[in-house]
Design an enzyme around this catalytic site. Structure first.
Site, PDB file in Angstrom:
ATOM      1  N   HIS A  72       0.838  -1.208   0.000  1.00  0.00           N
ATOM      2  CA  HIS A  72       0.000   0.000   0.000  1.00  0.00           C
ATOM      3  C   HIS A  72       0.873   1.259   0.000  1.00  0.00           C
ATOM      4  O   HIS A  72       1.899   1.329   0.657  1.00  0.00           O
ATOM      5  CB  HIS A  72      -0.998   0.008   1.151  1.00  0.00           C
ATOM      6  N   ASP A  94      -0.439   4.381   0.634  1.00  0.00           N
ATOM      7  CA  ASP A  94      -0.885   5.406   1.590  1.00  0.00           C
ATOM      8  C   ASP A  94      -0.176   5.245   2.933  1.00  0.00           C
ATOM      9  O   ASP A  94       0.309   4.154   3.280  1.00  0.00           O
ATOM     10  CB  ASP A  94      -2.411   5.348   1.771  1.00  0.00           C
ATOM     11  N   ASP A 117       6.121   1.454   7.332  1.00  0.00           N
ATOM     12  CA  ASP A 117       4.767   1.036   6.928  1.00  0.00           C
ATOM     13  C   ASP A 117       4.255   1.912   5.795  1.00  0.00           C
ATOM     14  O   ASP A 117       3.578   2.876   6.025  1.00  0.00           O
ATOM     15  CB  ASP A 117       3.863   1.125   8.155  1.00  0.00           C
ATOM     16  N   GLU A 172      -5.130   1.303   2.030  1.00  0.00           N
ATOM     17  CA  GLU A 172      -5.046   0.199   2.997  1.00  0.00           C
ATOM     18  C   GLU A 172      -5.304   0.690   4.420  1.00  0.00           C
ATOM     19  O   GLU A 172      -5.949   0.012   5.210  1.00  0.00           O
ATOM     20  CB  GLU A 172      -3.662  -0.457   2.921  1.00  0.00           C
ATOM     21  N   GLU A 173      -4.795   1.884   4.728  1.00  0.00           N
ATOM     22  CA  GLU A 173      -4.833   2.343   6.122  1.00  0.00           C
ATOM     23  C   GLU A 173      -6.249   2.648   6.612  1.00  0.00           C
ATOM     24  O   GLU A 173      -6.476   2.732   7.807  1.00  0.00           O
ATOM     25  CB  GLU A 173      -3.934   3.583   6.292  1.00  0.00           C
ATOM     26  N   GLU A 201       4.758  -5.716   4.108  1.00  0.00           N
ATOM     27  CA  GLU A 201       4.512  -4.888   5.302  1.00  0.00           C
ATOM     28  C   GLU A 201       5.602  -5.206   6.330  1.00  0.00           C
ATOM     29  O   GLU A 201       6.230  -6.271   6.269  1.00  0.00           O
ATOM     30  CB  GLU A 201       3.145  -5.258   5.901  1.00  0.00           C
TER      31      GLU A 201
HETATM   32 ZN    ZN Z   1       0.772  -1.085   6.448  1.00  0.00          ZN
END
Ligand code: ZN
Length: 420
Positions: free
Chosen positions: A91, A93, A123, A157-158, A183
């Site tokens: 991801h 974002d 992350d 994703e977040e 991740e």
């Molecule tokens: Zn993540």
């Protein structure tokens, strides 16, 4: 310097082509792009990601969700029939920042003392950079991959993934034989993750004069009993080997109207973490059972507000073993074949791939979830390089792995059908 084999010498392994300076530069470049979600600024990263992957020879395009959020899709390979596909899902974002808590600007990509510090360093822009460097190493080595490598660098994703991976899945655009989500896992191989079920619990009382609290029914007092029943409650007789037991956090409480009034209402916000196989209905029922057993006379209503499923790749699984064996230090000196497998206490987009599409999916990447989402988020530069080496080996070895699996399946079906 690129390792050049002497004439007649064995080709260096693909991971020897991973360059620490390049993976660091890519990670810095990505951290410098502000992709905060909310509001969902992933489009800022689209040109950089598309250019990086196109420069490696990928076909790239942008998938735009119905709400206008972009995900970059890139394919390295030629999509021939029977050719296996390894998916990298990451991801783009990042979560918001409270800048006053940071000691460095969060979007400058500061490198200091062997660490990259910035929002998304762990992350998961570090993981995306490691995956891109893994493919670069494969390209530089000249190895014939034999498998297609597909990147889905997704939005959202977040805040749940609905405008990213979930929409790609719904659109039928996710086809792969296996997937790695880079991740942060401290370079371990994560095969399971808990889900989350959240709800408001409305508690109803009877108002009365605060000078005589026994005359009414206090919703605040009843909510306190529910809190005691649920918070840190034990929900499951059989803990999951990697995820432990489900938990419940009573996170918020709001109630009452004035100091001199018996509270007529109170509301709790709870977050019940779930195990693989638990449905929203199961979890709802477990909460009601627990409240009714502990506080049978309380008047309340449970209003579910959010659910994301837990997921796992059940062990033993050959793809988990394959990724585990690609890690640095893998080999006879390692403690055991399953030494690296872990569960995650939080969810990732891996759940869509595991639960909706049954694609064998592991989470493996640089950095620690302990650094994610906090101030001065960081990833160790050495971890970026190590993850890139693992991912390079996984990409280079995936075709052989898939062929072995297909052969094993053929043998299995021959045995089960009795044909030799
Ligand atoms: Zn993540």
């Amino acid at each position: 310097m690129r390792p050049t084999p002497a004439p007649g010498a064995a080709r260096p392994p693909v991971e020897a082509f991973v360059r620490a300076d390049r993976v660091r530069e890519t990670a810095v470049e990505l951290v410098r792009i502000d992709t905060r979600n909310p509001p969902g600024r992933e489009s800022a990263a689209v040109p950089t990601l598309s250019n990086l992957l196109a420069a490696l020879g990928c076909d790239t395009h942008v998938f735009t969700s119905r709400s206008g959020r972009p995900s970059v899709i890139a394919r390295y390979g030629r999509t021939a029939p029977g050719r296996p596909t390894l998916l990298i899902n990451g991801h783009v974002d990042v979560v918001p920042v409270v800048e006053s808590d940071w000691t460095v600007p969060p979007f400058e990509g500061v490198v200091r003392d062997g660490r990259l510090i910035g929002r998304g360093a762990a992350d998961m822009k570090g993981g995306i950079a490691a995956a891109i460097e893994g493919l670069r190493a494969c390209v530089d080595s000249g190895v014939e991959l034999g498998a297609d490598i597909v990147f889905h660098l997704v939005a959202d994703e977040e805040t749940g993934g609905d405008h990213g991976t979930a929409e790609l899945v719904a659109a039928g655009l996710v086809r792969a034989d296996a997937c790695i989500v880079p991740e942060p896992t401290e370079l371990r191989v994560a095969v399971a993750e808990r889900g989350s079920w959240q709800a408001e619990i409305q508690v109803f009382g009877t108002a009365g004069h605060g000078g005589d609290p026994g005359r009414g029914r206090s919703a605040v007092a009843d909510a306190a009993r529910i809190t005691t029943a649920l918070h840190l409650a034990r929900f499951h007789a059989h803990p999951h080997p990697l995820l432990g037991s489900p938990t419940c956090n009573v996170a918020m409480v709001r109630g009452g109207v004035a100091a001199n009034v018996i509270a007529p209402s109170c509301e709790l916000t709870i977050d019940r973490r779930t195990l693989p196989g638990e449905s929203a209905r199961d979890v709802h029922a477990s909460i009601v059972r627990m409240i009714d057993a502990s506080c049978p006379d309380v008047d309340y209503r449970v209003v579910p507000t959010f659910f994301c499923e837990a997921s796992e790749l059940p062990l033993p699984h050959p793809f988990a073993d394959f990724v585990d064996a690609c890690r640095p230090g893998a080999g006879p000196d390692r403690a055991g074949p399953n030494e690296g497998f872990v569960g995650l206490y939080l969810g990732s987009d891996a759940r869509f791939l595991r639960n909706d599409l049954h694609i064998p999916t592991v989470v493996h990447g640089p950095g620690s979830i302990r650094q994610a989402h906090g101030a001065d988020e960081w990833v160790a530069l050495d971890d970026l390089t190590a993850a890139a080496r693992t991912l390079a080996r996984a990409m280079a070895g995936f075709a052989d792995f898939a062929a072995d699996g297909a052969a094993a399946d053929r043998n299995q079906s021959r045995q089960t059908t009795g044909k030799l």
